[in-house]
Design a protein around this motif. Sequence first.
Motif, PDB file in Angstrom:
ATOM      1  N   GLU A   1      42.265 -32.061 -27.052  1.00  0.00           N
ATOM      2  CA  GLU A   1      42.869 -33.350 -26.737  1.00  0.00           C
ATOM      3  C   GLU A   1      43.986 -33.195 -25.714  1.00  0.00           C
ATOM      4  O   GLU A   1      44.107 -34.009 -24.783  1.00  0.00           O
ATOM      5  CB  GLU A   1      43.416 -33.992 -28.022  1.00  0.00           C
TER       6      GLU A   1
ATOM      7  N   ILE B   1      54.627 -37.585 -18.438  1.00  0.00           N
ATOM      8  CA  ILE B   1      53.677 -37.732 -17.328  1.00  0.00           C
ATOM      9  C   ILE B   1      54.031 -38.961 -16.488  1.00  0.00           C
ATOM     10  O   ILE B   1      54.027 -38.920 -15.260  1.00  0.00           O
ATOM     11  CB  ILE B   1      52.239 -37.838 -17.865  1.00  0.00           C
ATOM     12  N   ALA B   2      54.366 -40.051 -17.172  1.00  0.00           N
ATOM     13  CA  ALA B   2      54.711 -41.281 -16.456  1.00  0.00           C
ATOM     14  C   ALA B   2      55.977 -41.102 -15.632  1.00  0.00           C
ATOM     15  O   ALA B   2      56.101 -41.636 -14.522  1.00  0.00           O
ATOM     16  CB  ALA B   2      54.884 -42.426 -17.454  1.00  0.00           C
TER      17      ALA B   2
ATOM     18  N   ARG C   1      44.283 -34.851 -21.892  1.00  0.00           N
ATOM     19  CA  ARG C   1      45.410 -35.667 -21.455  1.00  0.00           C
ATOM     20  C   ARG C   1      46.066 -35.076 -20.211  1.00  0.00           C
ATOM     21  O   ARG C   1      46.493 -35.800 -19.305  1.00  0.00           O
ATOM     22  CB  ARG C   1      46.412 -35.816 -22.583  1.00  0.00           C
TER      23      ARG C   1
ATOM     24  N   LYS D   1      44.089 -35.898 -17.033  1.00  0.00           N
ATOM     25  CA  LYS D   1      44.393 -37.213 -16.480  1.00  0.00           C
ATOM     26  C   LYS D   1      45.708 -37.224 -15.707  1.00  0.00           C
ATOM     27  O   LYS D   1      45.947 -38.125 -14.887  1.00  0.00           O
ATOM     28  CB  LYS D   1      44.452 -38.251 -17.600  1.00  0.00           C
ATOM     29  N   ALA D   2      46.564 -36.216 -15.954  1.00  0.00           N
ATOM     30  CA  ALA D   2      47.859 -36.153 -15.280  1.00  0.00           C
ATOM     31  C   ALA D   2      47.807 -35.409 -13.956  1.00  0.00           C
ATOM     32  O   ALA D   2      48.817 -35.322 -13.251  1.00  0.00           O
ATOM     33  CB  ALA D   2      48.879 -35.488 -16.195  1.00  0.00           C
TER      34      ALA D   2
ATOM     35  N   ASP E   1      53.026 -40.121 -27.943  1.00  0.00           N
ATOM     36  CA  ASP E   1      53.703 -40.686 -26.763  1.00  0.00           C
ATOM     37  C   ASP E   1      54.594 -39.705 -25.993  1.00  0.00           C
ATOM     38  O   ASP E   1      54.959 -39.997 -24.851  1.00  0.00           O
ATOM     39  CB  ASP E   1      54.543 -41.920 -27.131  1.00  0.00           C
ATOM     40  N   SER E   2      54.980 -38.568 -26.562  1.00  0.00           N
ATOM     41  CA  SER E   2      55.903 -37.671 -25.865  1.00  0.00           C
ATOM     42  C   SER E   2      55.347 -37.221 -24.529  1.00  0.00           C
ATOM     43  O   SER E   2      56.010 -37.325 -23.492  1.00  0.00           O
ATOM     44  CB  SER E   2      56.219 -36.443 -26.736  1.00  0.00           C
ATOM     45  N   LEU E   3      54.126 -36.693 -24.537  1.00  0.00           N
ATOM     46  CA  LEU E   3      53.520 -36.195 -23.310  1.00  0.00           C
ATOM     47  C   LEU E   3      53.289 -37.324 -22.319  1.00  0.00           C
ATOM     48  O   LEU E   3      53.543 -37.180 -21.116  1.00  0.00           O
ATOM     49  CB  LEU E   3      52.218 -35.463 -23.618  1.00  0.00           C
ATOM     50  N   ASP E   4      52.820 -38.477 -22.812  1.00  0.00           N
ATOM     51  CA  ASP E   4      52.538 -39.605 -21.924  1.00  0.00           C
ATOM     52  C   ASP E   4      53.798 -40.090 -21.218  1.00  0.00           C
ATOM     53  O   ASP E   4      53.762 -40.456 -20.030  1.00  0.00           O
ATOM     54  CB  ASP E   4      51.909 -40.751 -22.715  1.00  0.00           C
ATOM     55  N   GLU E   5      54.917 -40.088 -21.914  1.00  0.00           N
ATOM     56  CA  GLU E   5      56.169 -40.533 -21.317  1.00  0.00           C
ATOM     57  C   GLU E   5      56.623 -39.583 -20.207  1.00  0.00           C
ATOM     58  O   GLU E   5      57.117 -40.018 -19.162  1.00  0.00           O
ATOM     59  CB  GLU E   5      57.251 -40.640 -22.397  1.00  0.00           C
TER      60      GLU E   5
END
Length: 220
Positions: free
Chosen positions: A110, A87-88, A114, A117-118, A81-85
């Motif tokens: 991977e 990016i968001a 990810r 997608k960013a 979740d670190s990278l996804d947070e």
Amino acid sequence: MTDPSTSIRKDYHALTRSDVFPVVPVEGGTLLDVGGGIGATAAALKSLGRVDRAGVIDIVKPEATAEGLDFHYSANLEAPDSLDEIIAAEGPFSVILCLDVLEHLSDPWEIVARLHKALVPGGVIIASIPNIRNYKASFPLFFQGKWELEESGIRDRTHLRWFVRKTAIELMTSSGLRLEEVLATPSGGRKIKLIRLVTLGILSSFTDLQYVVRVRNTAS
């Protein structure tokens, strides 16, 4: 478990990677420097007008960050979740830099997917990836039977993955990004330059120190 931040050297952390500036387009938008240390490279590219906003994610929390950064996150890139947070909160990005960082990851494929997608449509990822075929690594292995890890360089003891030109390209295009440019950084020294000249490039892959690869998101 060993804290990964203890293996990061200060000379890497504050380095401005001006060698990649020629392949960074003037995109506007936001730049994310993955593993960008204090943000010297990101801040410099913003000051040059290549992007409007610039920031960093790095495993090390610096005592101070480069002047001009818009954001700086200290996080483990491979932690859930670190990278996804990030990016968001800060994305999408027009430019993402991965400079001498992917070879330190357990699953760089991977992470590239990810980061893909960013990207905004037409956005780019620029990566620099060491060439394990370089003579400093391959010659001692083939001719002396030696494989000794070092504190820095091609045989950096913190590297988890190893690449040559072909596999570096395959990594960066594995998620569907389009290859645009590959620049080789040769090892320094007059002797090396002479060898490259005399052999008409036949031995270049043994004297290439790293590859700078630019790929683009072709999604509309």
